[in-house]
Design an enzyme around this catalytic site. Structure first.
Site, mmCIF file in Angstrom:
data_model
loop_
_atom_site.group_PDB
_atom_site.id
_atom_site.type_symbol
_atom_site.label_atom_id
_atom_site.label_comp_id
_atom_site.label_asym_id
_atom_site.label_seq_id
_atom_site.Cartn_x
_atom_site.Cartn_y
_atom_site.Cartn_z
ATOM 1 C CD GLU A 1 -5.732 -6.428 -2.610
ATOM 2 O OE1 GLU A 1 -4.867 -7.270 -3.397
ATOM 3 O OE2 GLU A 1 -5.056 -5.545 -2.210
ATOM 4 C CD GLU B 1 -5.778 -4.462 1.840
ATOM 5 O OE1 GLU B 1 -4.385 -4.319 1.146
ATOM 6 O OE2 GLU B 1 -6.297 -5.472 1.916
#
Length: 518
Positions: free
Chosen positions: A198, A321
């Site tokens: 991320e 995810e």
């Protein structure tokens, strides 16, 4: 006159949100077994274990001195349950935690490892009892592959490259000898290695261009023996953002095997008030289903960027995810992300599986968040007790799809499930030819209040029967507890052809996986 009244009544009911109740006839489902598609990579059923709450500590790791039965510190009950899922791969140590994790803190004698603060998740102490060697013990116990996420956010090129050397070198270097001293003579098998996580957010708040340049620098210095070199993953975007996939697939060709993508299903669509895991109304059932189905369009948009920039199809899209994210359970640490797991979560999981199968050519790995006690978990523990969640059962039912070959499915007369302004397909389906040669069919009924009849046809073949299992419940928020750990579990299911047709009655809010018999 009666016919007119019936028509008016049907229109009124449709406007009220129950129009699907008056669909004409059963759903027609045809499997084209003569046109096999891409293989479903087993890693589509991958898992994710982050240093977050009790996801690892207590939930899985209790230490070798614990009274809870364990092997090398890992709970025997949890490991045994996970092995039944044929877990193909585990991602570790994060997540956001990965970009604050310094691997040298997690090697050597555990009593001498530094104690840090987990600033991302709850501000609790992190004693580094679970480090590289402990993680690979878990990998060995599960018989799974390892996906290691490197620290780009707060680490350095030297730190990350030295970790890879420590993991994979078969030389007599100082780092390789340190690994041997710490108990591992042979190199670890690292199947996948991600450079950061991320990067657009908790991993550094970077732009795609900045991250791309950093990735090139790191990748160039990540050295490993040719036969032990992992596949490398670049940290991609999330939600509707395709900029990351577009930039990375253009700039990193030949340097990355995949680009990651993250998406969480939130009932309200709002991060500040997400919605409850239990005790919710039907409007949050349908919004949850509708929001999870949005992932299909997101995958298509990202795949379009990949197809433009990587027509050779060498770069995968890894949804590493995903899962449901609700408001945390009252009375728990907000940073631990503990939530209850209901039949709604099982339906969401199965809908995602079906979407991933549809995009099997590019979506070659996914990792649900997370394995134990965190978000949409497989397992919930409390001290020495353990229970299996409805999501666990969905994974168990879909095991035959690991490594299977997709088969085209056509749905006709598939009435929508509608409530107010929200509307979703009533039935979701996926079919594949398993490694055992059998044809498998998965069906999901998104409607929480109405069963659906599905007529099954296999093009060019006669279908005589189906058998498998069904997962359903009486209430929308039905879930397992330590007082009733078997409240939601699969039951045997079978049906036989009659009059030349095979009709399956799919219960409301259910997941069914069947073996199709000729």
């Amino acid at each position: 006159m009666n016919m007119v009244k019936s028509s008016i009544l049907a229109l009124a009911l449709a406007a009220a949100g129950v129009g699907s109740a008056f669909a004409a006839g059963p759903v027609q489902l045809t499997i084209d077994a003569g046109k096999p598609g891409p293989m479903i990579n087993k890693n589509v059923y991958g898992q994710f274990a982050e240093h977050l709450g009790t996801g690892i500590y207590e939930g899985m790791w209790v230490g070798p001195k614990s009274k809870i039965p364990n092997t090398k510190g890992w709970r025997n009950d949890v490991v045994g349950a996970l092995k039944k899922l044929h877990v193909p791969l585990v991602r570790w140590p994060g997540g956001c935690f990965a970009d604050e994790y310094h691997w040298k803190d997690g090697i050597g004698p555990r009593e001498k490892r530094p104690v840090k603060v987990n600033t991302n998740w709850g501000g609790v102490e992190e004693n580094n009892a679970v480090g590289t060697h402990e993680f690979f013990d878990l990998i060995d116990l599960l018989g799974a592959d390892a996906y290691v996420n490197g620290n780009l956010g707060s680490g350095s090129v030297q730190e990350m490259s030295e970790w890879l050397e420590y993991l994979t070198s078969d030389s007599k270097s100082t780092l390789a000898n340190a690994r041997r001293k710490n108990g591992r003579n042979e190199p670890f098998k690292v199947a996948y290695f991600a450079i950061g996580n991320e990067a657009w957010g908790c991993g550094g708040n970077m732009t795609p261009a900045y991250y791309t340049d950093l990735y090139k620098n790191y990748y160039n210095l990540m050295k490993a023996p040719a036969d032990k070199r992992p596949k490398f993953i670049a940290s991609g975007g999330n939600d509707y953002d395709t900029t990351w996939t577009d930039t990375l697939s253009r700039e990193l060709k030949g340097r990355t095997d995949a680009i990651s993508f993250h998406y969480y299903t939130i009932p309200t669509g709002k991060w500040d008030v997400k919605g409850a895991a239990t005790g919710f109304a039907e409007n949050e059932w349908i919004s949850t289903v509708a929001n999870t189905l949005k992932l299909d369009g997101m995958i298509k948009n990202n795949v379009a960027k990949l197809d433009k920039n990587d027509p050779e199809k060498k770069i995968g899209l890894y949804v590493d995810e995903w899962g449901t994210w609700y408001d945390v359970e009252k009375g728990t640490n907000a940073g631990f992300l503990f939530q209850q797991n209901t039949i709604r979560d099982a339906v969401v999981a199965a809908l995602n599986f079906n979407m991933f199968h549809e995009h099997a050519e590019r979506v070659q790995m996914t990792n649900i968040a997370q394995m134990v006690n965190v978000l949409q978990s497989m397992i919930i523990t409390e001290k020495d007790k353990m229970l299996l969640t409805p999501t666990y059962h969905a994974y168990s039912m879909y095991v035959p799809f690991q490594g299977a070959t997709t088969l085209p499915v056509k749905l006709e007369n598939n009435a929508a499930y509608t409530l107010g302004a929200a509307s979703v397909p009533g039935i979701s389906a996926s079919a594949a030819r398993g490694k055992d040669g059998k044809t498998y069919l998965a069906l999901v009924n998104t409607n929480p209040g109405k069963a659906a009849d599905v007529v099954i046809n296999v093009a060019g073949k006669q279908v005589n029967a189906v058998s498998g299992s069904v997962l359903t419940a009486d209430k929308m928020d039905a879930h397992n507890t330590f007082k009733n750990a078997q409240a939601v579990k699969p039951a045997p299911f079978s049906a036989r052809a009659a009059g030349g047709k095979l009709t399956v009655a799919v219960p409301a809010k259910s997941v069914i996986v069947l073996s199709v018999e000729g």
